[in-house]
Design an enzyme around this catalytic site. Structure first.
Site, PDB file in Angstrom:
ATOM      1  N   LYS A  90       0.819  -1.222   0.000  1.00 46.28           N
ATOM      2  CA  LYS A  90       0.000   0.000   0.000  1.00 46.28           C
ATOM      3  C   LYS A  90       0.850   1.267   0.000  1.00 46.28           C
ATOM      4  CE  LYS A  90      -4.443  -1.608   1.439  1.00 46.28           C
ATOM      5  NZ  LYS A  90      -4.325  -3.026   1.825  1.00 46.28           N
ATOM      6  N   GLU A 112     -10.344   6.287   3.125  1.00 48.37           N
ATOM      7  CA  GLU A 112     -11.225   5.320   3.758  1.00 48.37           C
ATOM      8  C   GLU A 112     -10.362   4.128   4.113  1.00 48.37           C
ATOM      9  OE1 GLU A 112     -10.729   5.522   0.510  1.00 48.37           O
ATOM     10  OE2 GLU A 112     -10.006   3.447   0.288  1.00 48.37           O
ATOM     11  N   SER A 369       1.815  -9.804  -0.661  1.00 49.68           N
ATOM     12  CA  SER A 369       1.482  -8.375  -0.579  1.00 49.68           C
ATOM     13  C   SER A 369       1.727  -7.754   0.783  1.00 49.68           C
ATOM     14  CB  SER A 369       0.019  -8.178  -0.986  1.00 49.68           C
ATOM     15  OG  SER A 369      -0.821  -9.019  -0.207  1.00 49.68           O
TER      16      SER A 369
HETATM   17  C1  LIG Z   1      -5.183  -4.045   1.488  1.00 52.02           C
HETATM   18  C2  LIG Z   1      -4.453  -5.279   1.243  1.00 52.02           C
HETATM   19  C3  LIG Z   1      -4.812  -6.161   0.202  1.00 52.02           C
HETATM   20  C4  LIG Z   1      -6.038  -5.979  -0.630  1.00 52.02           C
HETATM   21  O1  LIG Z   1      -6.034  -4.847  -1.449  1.00 52.02           O
HETATM   22  P1  LIG Z   1      -5.752  -4.927  -3.002  1.00 52.02           P
HETATM   23  O2  LIG Z   1      -6.082  -3.571  -3.502  1.00 52.02           O
HETATM   24  O3  LIG Z   1      -6.637  -5.990  -3.571  1.00 52.02           O
HETATM   25  O4  LIG Z   1      -4.320  -5.262  -3.176  1.00 52.02           O
HETATM   26  C5  LIG Z   1      -4.024  -7.282  -0.020  1.00 52.02           C
HETATM   27  N1  LIG Z   1      -2.939  -7.546   0.746  1.00 52.02           N
HETATM   28  C6  LIG Z   1      -2.570  -6.731   1.757  1.00 52.02           C
HETATM   29  C7  LIG Z   1      -1.370  -7.091   2.564  1.00 52.02           C
HETATM   30  C8  LIG Z   1      -3.306  -5.576   2.039  1.00 52.02           C
HETATM   31  O5  LIG Z   1      -2.926  -4.783   3.056  1.00 52.02           O
END
Ligand SMILES: *Cc1c(COP(=O)(O)O)cnc(C)c1O
Length: 384
Positions: A90, A112, A369
């Site tokens: 993010k 948000e 992620s």
């Molecule tokens: C917020 C988040 C997601 C989901 O958001 P996407 O926009 O689909 O990437 C996935 N993995 C992590 C670690 C997150 O913090």
């Protein structure tokens, strides 16, 4: 960048667009122009590149998983977005939008948040860039995620509780948009995923393309080519589109993994929500359904419009996994590789693990992620 740009009005095929109150149309147009100019400005590129490397810690490595690969009978590679500052992908998006907001002369970032991760990231960018920050969060999430609420306040942000509707993410988005309508001259709306009205899906994708660009080169070095499969979890879809963007022009199979309780692509029908057309979970009367998943970060009934387009055209496919499979995958990666994943990317690993026979002998690049620190409390309760 290997994904096509949207057509006029921000359309990815029949999806996308700009469905906002009239008062927000000029703001979206201004944003589109500012982003388009900034992106080709070497000064902006240098500022962003410097923050990504010296503040966020990019490039993130690609890690081989020898033990788990052997156990699954395939070659698993992880793109380590969990190693970024603040613990997920993010940060790539909020640094880009934060710099853009400053360039546009805005002094206040609006956001948000569901699980609180995007709120924390936005509050981080605001602290770094010396801006005010106001984060909307559903009342239910405020209670579930008190640690992230505290983090945001520590970072100097104001957290406002959304008490309408189901008091979760989609209501927080509604209230953040209402605030934006009222304060559009002074506030910048920092959206957290590849959704919302044009130009957000394109802009957030562009800020996340760094994941795919790095990964393409890293796979070239490690594999001598592209992986057979590229997979990622899908909430709104930003980490997935980021890594897909590096491989869309190749032979790699692209797979997005949704929670079974929030399978917008799998179970949804096209509809308009939060400013654009996309697949959306709704009832027979067109009411938006509640998403339900073990991972608050994937608790969103919709999905970014470009994923709907990639699904409709067949370039990517979307699968879903159950909470039980996710809990197993969370433990599997921790035990075999010493990496505790966030629950969101554990969805992608759950799919890989379930499909191990079909994937036998193939190379699989998984976008890790985020890290699991935020989820260990919840897992401790589940596994007790
Ligand atoms: C917020 C988040 C997601 C989901 O958001 P996407 O926009 O689909 O990437 C996935 N993995 C992590 C670690 C997150 O913090």
């Amino acid at each position: 960048m290997t994904l096509a740009n949207p057509g006029p009005g921000g359309r990815f095929g029949e999806f996308g667009g700009r469905f906002v109150p009239e008062t927000l149309v000029p703001a979206c147009v201004e944003l589109e122009e500012a982003f388009t100019q900034a992106w080709v400005d070497p000064v902006f590129q240098t500022e962003l590149g410097t923050l990504l490397s010296e503040y966020a810690g990019r490039p993130s490595p690609v890690t081989e998983c020898p033990t788990l690969s052997e156990e699954l009978g395939l070659r698993l590679l992880l793109k380590r977005e969990d190693l970024n500052h603040t613990g997920s992908h993010k940060i790539n998006n909020v640094l880009g939008q934060g710099l853009l907001a400053r360039r546009m002369g805005r002094k206040r970032l609006l956001a948000e948040t569901g699980a609180g991760q995007h709120g924390v990231a936005t509050a981080t960018a605001a602290a770094l860039l010396g801006m005010d920050c106001c984060v909307y969060m559903g009342e239910v999430d405020v209670r579930r995620q008190e640690l992230n609420v505290f983090r945001m306040r520590l970072l100097g942000a104001e957290v406002r509780t959304a008490t309408s509707g189901s008091r979760t993410l989609k209501d927080a988005i509604n209230e953040a948009m209402r605030d934006w309508v009222a304060t559009v001259e002074s506030s910048y709306y920092c959206l957290g995923s590849v959704m919302g009205p044009h130009p957000y899906p394109l802009m957030v994708r562009t800020f996340q393309e760094v994941i795919g660009t790095e990964a393409r080169q890293q796979c070239q070095d490690l594999l001598g080519g592209v992986p057979d499969v590229v997979c990622a979890s899908v909430g709104g879809g930003s980490n997935a589109i980021g890594i897909f963007s590096g491989f869309a022009d190749s032979d790699s199979e692209l797979v997005g993994v949704e929670p079974a309780g929030g399978a917008a692509v799998g179970r949804g029908v096209p509809g308009v929500v939060h400013g654009s057309t996309s697949y959306l979970m709704q009832d027979e009367f067109g009411q938006v359904l509640e998403a339900e998943s073990i991972s608050a970060g994937l608790d969103y009934p919709g999905v970014g419009p470009e994923h709907s387009y990639l699904a409709a055209t067949g370039r990517a496919r979307y699968e879903s996994v159950t909470d039980t499979e996710v809990v197993e995958a969370f433990q599997l990666l921790s035990r075999t590789e010493g990496i505790i994943p966030a629950l969101e990317p554990a969805h992608a690993l759950a799919w890989v693990s379930r499909e191990r026979n079909a994937l036998s002998g193939r190379s699989v690049l998984l976008n890790l992620s985020g890290r699991g620190d935020k989820d260990v409390g919840q897992m401790m309760e589940i596994l007790a």
